[in-house]
Motif scaffolding. Structure first.
Motif, PDB file in Angstrom:
ATOM      1  N   LEU A  44     -20.214 -25.359  87.419  1.00 29.10           N
ATOM      2  CA  LEU A  44     -19.114 -24.512  87.896  1.00 29.10           C
ATOM      3  C   LEU A  44     -19.454 -23.977  89.283  1.00 29.10           C
ATOM      4  N   VAL A  45     -18.502 -24.104  90.213  1.00 32.51           N
ATOM      5  CA  VAL A  45     -18.665 -23.568  91.560  1.00 32.51           C
ATOM      6  C   VAL A  45     -17.777 -22.333  91.698  1.00 32.51           C
ATOM      7  N   VAL A  46     -18.356 -21.250  92.216  1.00 29.70           N
ATOM      8  CA  VAL A  46     -17.635 -19.994  92.436  1.00 29.70           C
ATOM      9  C   VAL A  46     -17.531 -19.774  93.941  1.00 29.70           C
ATOM     10  N   ALA A  47     -16.322 -19.516  94.436  1.00 34.56           N
ATOM     11  CA  ALA A  47     -16.113 -19.410  95.881  1.00 34.56           C
ATOM     12  C   ALA A  47     -15.330 -18.171  96.241  1.00 34.56           C
ATOM     13  N   HIS A  48     -15.497 -17.747  97.482  1.00 38.40           N
ATOM     14  CA  HIS A  48     -14.834 -16.553  98.025  1.00 38.40           C
ATOM     15  C   HIS A  48     -13.682 -17.016  98.921  1.00 38.40           C
ATOM     16  N   PRO A  49     -12.426 -16.859  98.495  1.00 34.18           N
ATOM     17  CA  PRO A  49     -11.298 -17.390  99.275  1.00 34.18           C
ATOM     18  C   PRO A  49     -10.960 -16.482 100.465  1.00 34.18           C
ATOM     19  N   GLN A  50     -11.541 -16.804 101.597  1.00 35.08           N
ATOM     20  CA  GLN A  50     -11.279 -16.022 102.802  1.00 35.08           C
ATOM     21  C   GLN A  50     -11.606 -16.893 104.013  1.00 35.08           C
ATOM     22  N   ASP A  51     -10.638 -17.117 104.878  1.00 35.49           N
ATOM     23  CA  ASP A  51     -10.885 -17.901 106.075  1.00 35.49           C
ATOM     24  C   ASP A  51     -11.809 -17.106 107.002  1.00 35.49           C
ATOM     25  N   PRO A  52     -13.027 -17.580 107.266  1.00 31.65           N
ATOM     26  CA  PRO A  52     -13.986 -16.769 108.029  1.00 31.65           C
ATOM     27  C   PRO A  52     -13.597 -16.593 109.484  1.00 31.65           C
ATOM     28  N   GLY A  53     -12.885 -17.560 110.045  1.00 31.96           N
ATOM     29  CA  GLY A  53     -12.467 -17.412 111.436  1.00 31.96           C
ATOM     30  C   GLY A  53     -11.515 -16.257 111.635  1.00 31.96           C
ATOM     31  N   LEU A  54     -10.601 -16.066 110.685  1.00 34.38           N
ATOM     32  CA  LEU A  54      -9.641 -14.960 110.780  1.00 34.38           C
ATOM     33  C   LEU A  54     -10.229 -13.633 110.348  1.00 34.38           C
ATOM     34  N   SER A  55     -11.154 -13.664 109.388  1.00 33.46           N
ATOM     35  CA  SER A  55     -11.605 -12.416 108.784  1.00 33.46           C
ATOM     36  C   SER A  55     -12.853 -11.829 109.431  1.00 33.46           C
ATOM     37  N   VAL A  56     -13.522 -12.571 110.300  1.00 30.83           N
ATOM     38  CA  VAL A  56     -14.751 -12.053 110.899  1.00 30.83           C
ATOM     39  C   VAL A  56     -14.483 -10.749 111.647  1.00 30.83           C
ATOM     40  N   SER A  97      -4.251  -6.165 107.785  1.00 25.04           N
ATOM     41  CA  SER A  97      -3.372  -5.989 108.934  1.00 25.04           C
ATOM     42  C   SER A  97      -2.059  -5.336 108.525  1.00 25.04           C
ATOM     43  N   GLY A  98      -1.519  -4.547 109.433  1.00 25.96           N
ATOM     44  CA  GLY A  98      -0.272  -3.834 109.198  1.00 25.96           C
ATOM     45  C   GLY A  98      -0.224  -2.564 110.012  1.00 25.96           C
ATOM     46  N   LYS A  99       0.844  -1.826 109.849  1.00 25.01           N
ATOM     47  CA  LYS A  99       1.045  -0.606 110.639  1.00 25.01           C
ATOM     48  C   LYS A  99      -0.059   0.408 110.401  1.00 25.01           C
ATOM     49  N   PHE A 100      -0.497   0.540 109.157  1.00 23.76           N
ATOM     50  CA  PHE A 100      -1.503   1.553 108.832  1.00 23.76           C
ATOM     51  C   PHE A 100      -2.814   1.263 109.561  1.00 23.76           C
ATOM     52  N   ALA A 101      -3.264   0.005 109.521  1.00 24.59           N
ATOM     53  CA  ALA A 101      -4.506  -0.345 110.205  1.00 24.59           C
ATOM     54  C   ALA A 101      -4.385  -0.136 111.712  1.00 24.59           C
ATOM     55  N   SER A 102      -3.212  -0.442 112.258  1.00 23.47           N
ATOM     56  CA  SER A 102      -3.006  -0.249 113.692  1.00 23.47           C
ATOM     57  C   SER A 102      -3.069   1.221 114.064  1.00 23.47           C
ATOM     58  N   LEU A 103      -2.452   2.072 113.246  1.00 21.84           N
ATOM     59  CA  LEU A 103      -2.482   3.510 113.519  1.00 21.84           C
ATOM     60  C   LEU A 103      -3.896   4.069 113.442  1.00 21.84           C
ATOM     61  N   ARG A 104      -4.731   3.496 112.572  1.00 25.10           N
ATOM     62  CA  ARG A 104      -6.107   3.967 112.420  1.00 25.10           C
ATOM     63  C   ARG A 104      -7.051   3.299 113.415  1.00 25.10           C
ATOM     64  N   GLY A 105      -6.540   2.331 114.170  1.00 24.75           N
ATOM     65  CA  GLY A 105      -7.370   1.667 115.169  1.00 24.75           C
ATOM     66  C   GLY A 105      -8.466   0.810 114.582  1.00 24.75           C
ATOM     67  N   LEU A 106      -8.201   0.173 113.437  1.00 26.15           N
ATOM     68  CA  LEU A 106      -9.216  -0.613 112.751  1.00 26.15           C
ATOM     69  C   LEU A 106      -8.956  -2.110 112.913  1.00 26.15           C
ATOM     70  N   PRO A 107      -9.992  -2.909 113.181  1.00 22.95           N
ATOM     71  CA  PRO A 107      -9.798  -4.365 113.244  1.00 22.95           C
ATOM     72  C   PRO A 107      -9.397  -4.891 111.875  1.00 22.95           C
ATOM     73  N   ALA A 108      -8.348  -5.694 111.847  1.00 27.85           N
ATOM     74  CA  ALA A 108      -7.742  -6.052 110.562  1.00 27.85           C
ATOM     75  C   ALA A 108      -7.592  -7.561 110.426  1.00 27.85           C
ATOM     76  N   VAL A 109      -7.365  -7.993 109.188  1.00 33.00           N
ATOM     77  CA  VAL A 109      -7.177  -9.404 108.877  1.00 33.00           C
ATOM     78  C   VAL A 109      -5.879  -9.561 108.104  1.00 33.00           C
ATOM     79  N   SER A 110      -5.160 -10.643 108.385  1.00 29.45           N
ATOM     80  CA  SER A 110      -3.919 -10.931 107.675  1.00 29.45           C
ATOM     81  C   SER A 110      -4.215 -11.396 106.249  1.00 29.45           C
ATOM     82  N   PRO A 111      -3.350 -11.053 105.298  1.00 26.69           N
ATOM     83  CA  PRO A 111      -3.488 -11.603 103.936  1.00 26.69           C
ATOM     84  C   PRO A 111      -3.456 -13.129 103.908  1.00 26.69           C
ATOM     85  N   MET A 112      -2.908 -13.762 104.954  1.00 28.94           N
ATOM     86  CA  MET A 112      -2.854 -15.217 105.010  1.00 28.94           C
ATOM     87  C   MET A 112      -4.242 -15.839 105.085  1.00 28.94           C
TER      88      MET A 112
END
Length: 428
Positions: free
Chosen positions: A179-191, A197-212
């Motif tokens: 059995l292989v267990v994996a973490h589904p997250q595109d590393p290029g987008l999430s690094v 990502s969204g309005k809340f993260a923008s208001l807090r000034g935090l680097p964010a990643v899209s759910p995509m």
């Protein structure tokens, strides 16, 4: 081992999907039989435990626990993790290989297996790394590691970006039935991201990643699963956008299961408003719509497993600016009361919760636990789902106490935990 009878309990049976009044009898470390409501000890000898109308369920099987041996024993040892697990009603911990060094060879795996056997009162099932050093360049000796006791293979949150390396590893795992267990997250987008990502993260000034980023990684891995026929488990599905792709993969007959973490089921992106680093997780906490969609997927069975994703971090790692602080939270002792939030909110019923927290992970890994049936191991938890308390992180048994639930009002207390019929925890 002496016989034991539990009477006057509400039995939570995830296999049958029921809660019923009654009891059960334990002999030689296994469940010998179920007792009807009002019946005593079934006519046998041994100790009788009156559950006083509390709930008795299979012990939790927690897939994805980090123990920091070797390399960072000051964060969590096998002794401390075992005490925390027992206090949380967790009777089997499935450990991650993201240690220093990584568990990527039989010698290191045998070391941690020996340490677990010596120091831990609960069952321990170790996972091993999929690639050497979790570097994503060369696969480990999967066959030798399976012979040494590895129950699954994962590079944890280090995503294998080289598709050829991953496809070869999956083909090899498929040939061995691993059995292989994996973490589904595109590393290029999430690094570098610390929020969704969204309005809340923008208001807090935090680097964010899209759910995509989660959806894109899942789509790539599903294509490789279709190509290789490998057995695959996605460790954390946390967004609504990933669910249709997961549903299609299952409908197409691929050998795929998925999990999520108890923190993503009970917290959302707004919880990071005060920049409290105990809420910094990987992947980051999601929007409320995502949380509700994932909870519904657990209730329907689309998502198979709930895990604590227990990740100890010391004070020095967390007492930093939000962007620089380490990700992760401990979860063994808060797993059950956090899950009761879902039950009391009417989102997931108790049998479905225990199916995801105990039965399904045991089945996926080929472990014997998770059932309330004759012949099953007597790995049990007695709990009161309604008992209120305020969590004080100073009382946690983990060496690290980085919990987002510090000071939170919670319901659900573990009263006792048994492993193979032997009591390993008793509440004060």
């Amino acid at each position: 081992m002496s016989a034991l009878s539990f009477v006057n309990a509400w039995l939570v049976d995830p296999e049958a999907g029921t809660i019923r009044a009654g009891g059960l009898r334990v002999e030689d470390g296994c469940i010998a039989g179920l007792l009807p409501k009002g019946e005593g000890d079934g006519g046998g000898s041994g100790r009788v435990i009156d559950c006083a109308g509390r709930h008795l369920a299979p012990g939790i099987v927690d897939l994805g626990v980090k123990v920091c041996e070797p390399g960072e024993r000051h964060k969590e040892s096998y002794r401390s993790v075992g005490l925390a697990a027992a206090a949380g009603g967790v009777t089997t911990i499935v450990t991650r290989p993201d240690t220093l060094p990584a568990i990527d060879n039989p010698e290191t795996l045998e070391f941690v297996t020996r340490r677990a056997r010596e120091a831990t009162p609960v069952n321990v099932a170790p996972m091993a790394a999929l690639t050497k050093g979790r570097a994503g360049r060369e696969m480990t000796e999967i066959g030798f590691l399976m012979d040494a006791g590895a129950v699954a293979f994962t590079d944890c949150d280090r995503v294998v970006t080289d598709t050829k390396v991953l496809s070869r590893a999956l083909s090899y795992a498929r040939a061995l039935g691993a059995l292989v267990v994996a973490h589904p997250q595109d590393p290029g987008l999430s690094v570098g991201s610390v929020a969704t990502s969204g309005k809340f993260a923008s208001l807090r000034g935090l680097p964010a990643v899209s759910p995509m980023a989660e959806r894109m990684a899942l789509d790539r891995d599903v294509a490789l699963i279709e190509m290789t026929g490998a057995r695959y488990h996605f460790d954390q599905i946390t967004t609504a956008r990933a669910l249709p792709a997961l549903e299609r993969a299952k409908r197409n007959g691929l050998d795929v299961t998925a999990g999520t973490s108890i923190h993503h089921l009970t917290l959302n992106a707004l919880d990071i408003a005060d920049y409290r680093t105990f809420f910094k997780l990987k992947p980051p906490l999601r929007d409320e719509d995502d949380r509700l969609a994932v909870a519904e997927a657990v209730a329907s069975g689309l998502i198979d497993v709930i895990s604590s994703m227990h990740t100890p971090q010391d004070e020095e790692s967390k007492r930093l600016p939000f962007e620089e602080a380490a990700s992760g939270a401990v979860g063994l002792e808060t797993f059950l009361p956090a899950a009761m939030r879902l039950h009391h909110a009417g989102l997931i019923e108790l049998p479905a919760l225990w199916r995801a927290m105990s039965l399904n992970p045991a089945r996926r890994l080929g472990l014997p636990g998770g059932r309330m049936a004759p012949g099953a191991p007597a790995d049990l938890v007695l709990f009161d789902p309604d008992a209120p308390f305020v969590l004080d992180r100073a009382t946690l048994r983990s060496k690290s106490r980085n919990t987002p639930f510090d000071g939170a009002r919670m319901q659900g207390r573990v009263l006792g935990t048994w492993v193979a019929g032997a009591r390993v925890y008793e509440a004060n």
